[in-house]
Write a protein that holds these residues in place. Sequence first.
Motif, mmCIF file in Angstrom:
data_model
loop_
_atom_site.group_PDB
_atom_site.id
_atom_site.type_symbol
_atom_site.label_atom_id
_atom_site.label_comp_id
_atom_site.label_asym_id
_atom_site.label_seq_id
_atom_site.Cartn_x
_atom_site.Cartn_y
_atom_site.Cartn_z
ATOM 1 N N SER A 65 0.788 -1.224 0.013
ATOM 2 C CA SER A 65 0.074 -0.081 0.117
ATOM 3 C C SER A 65 0.810 1.305 0.041
ATOM 4 O O SER A 65 0.352 2.381 -0.611
ATOM 5 C CB SER A 65 -1.031 0.111 1.341
ATOM 6 O OG SER A 65 -1.902 -1.072 1.219
ATOM 7 N N SER A 129 -10.479 1.049 -4.293
ATOM 8 C CA SER A 129 -9.460 0.618 -3.562
ATOM 9 C C SER A 129 -9.226 1.014 -2.092
ATOM 10 O O SER A 129 -9.833 1.922 -1.689
ATOM 11 C CB SER A 129 -7.995 1.223 -4.420
ATOM 12 O OG SER A 129 -7.964 2.690 -4.372
ATOM 13 N N SER A 130 -8.451 0.266 -1.609
ATOM 14 C CA SER A 130 -8.239 0.483 -0.131
ATOM 15 C C SER A 130 -6.920 0.156 0.161
ATOM 16 O O SER A 130 -6.149 -0.540 -0.420
ATOM 17 C CB SER A 130 -9.024 -0.645 0.941
ATOM 18 O OG SER A 130 -8.714 -0.356 2.184
ATOM 19 N N GLU A 132 -5.623 0.679 3.486
ATOM 20 C CA GLU A 132 -5.554 0.373 4.997
ATOM 21 C C GLU A 132 -4.625 -0.578 5.445
ATOM 22 O O GLU A 132 -3.892 -0.707 6.372
ATOM 23 C CB GLU A 132 -7.033 0.620 5.528
ATOM 24 C CG GLU A 132 -7.989 1.481 5.367
ATOM 25 C CD GLU A 132 -9.059 1.463 5.796
ATOM 26 O OE1 GLU A 132 -9.322 0.521 6.600
ATOM 27 O OE2 GLU A 132 -10.022 2.362 5.739
ATOM 28 N N LEU A 139 -11.528 -2.739 -4.434
ATOM 29 C CA LEU A 139 -12.855 -2.775 -4.074
ATOM 30 C C LEU A 139 -13.615 -2.804 -5.331
ATOM 31 O O LEU A 139 -13.438 -2.482 -6.255
ATOM 32 C CB LEU A 139 -13.218 -1.693 -3.071
ATOM 33 C CG LEU A 139 -12.385 -1.478 -2.097
ATOM 34 C CD1 LEU A 139 -12.726 -0.145 -1.249
ATOM 35 C CD2 LEU A 139 -12.527 -2.904 -1.147
#
Length: 224
Positions: A65, A129-130, A132, A139
């Motif tokens: 990420s 999108s994530s 975290e 997503l």
Amino acid sequence: MSKRTFNKPPVLFCDFDGTITMSDNIVAVMKQFDPPGWQPIVEDIVALRKSVRQGVGEMFALIPSAQRQEITDYILSTAGIRPGFQSLLDWCRASGVEFYVTSGGIDFFVYPLLAPFDIPHDHIYCNGSSFEGERIEILWPHACDDACDNDCGMCKTTVIRRFPKDRYTRILIGDSVTDFAGAKLVDLVFSRSHLTERCAELGLPHVPFETFHDVVKHLDEGEW
């Protein structure tokens, strides 16, 4: 130019990767950042052993990420917008024609690339999108409806079906495998690359194009 009167109002559905942009951004990202294991996933998608949704999700899960901004910056500097795109948007606005981006791409690079063109966000369909977690998670806010079982991720035919054939002249602009199903639903296809070959094989009404200036010229002639 004043707004035109159409028997059935046209609505345009335009692919993003390889159509609005000059290249496929997901493949470009994988080649550039080269996370171990991405190539077999692509091979599985092409061979239909994995759906687009599953494969794309697995590929981005290989990337940390923390590389979000680096990826966005890379795409912004390399993607390239196909000539004539602004002219097509201008034609649609002047003619009162709705224009939708239907993209299998991801929000964190689709929105920045399209930002200069002032397209309303609710006219841009793409994956989410994530960041975290440790790895990028994709997503799927626009999944398949009951009429599609392709596990598309971002289902273009679901979007098209929201505009009934008896009320709209539906026009698709695209280039590849993710546009094949949609091409079978619409009244006219502007096609490039593999989509041109597929439309020819199936006898679907299509107009090959190279730039969006070609699309505007054909639309303006009004013979469709």
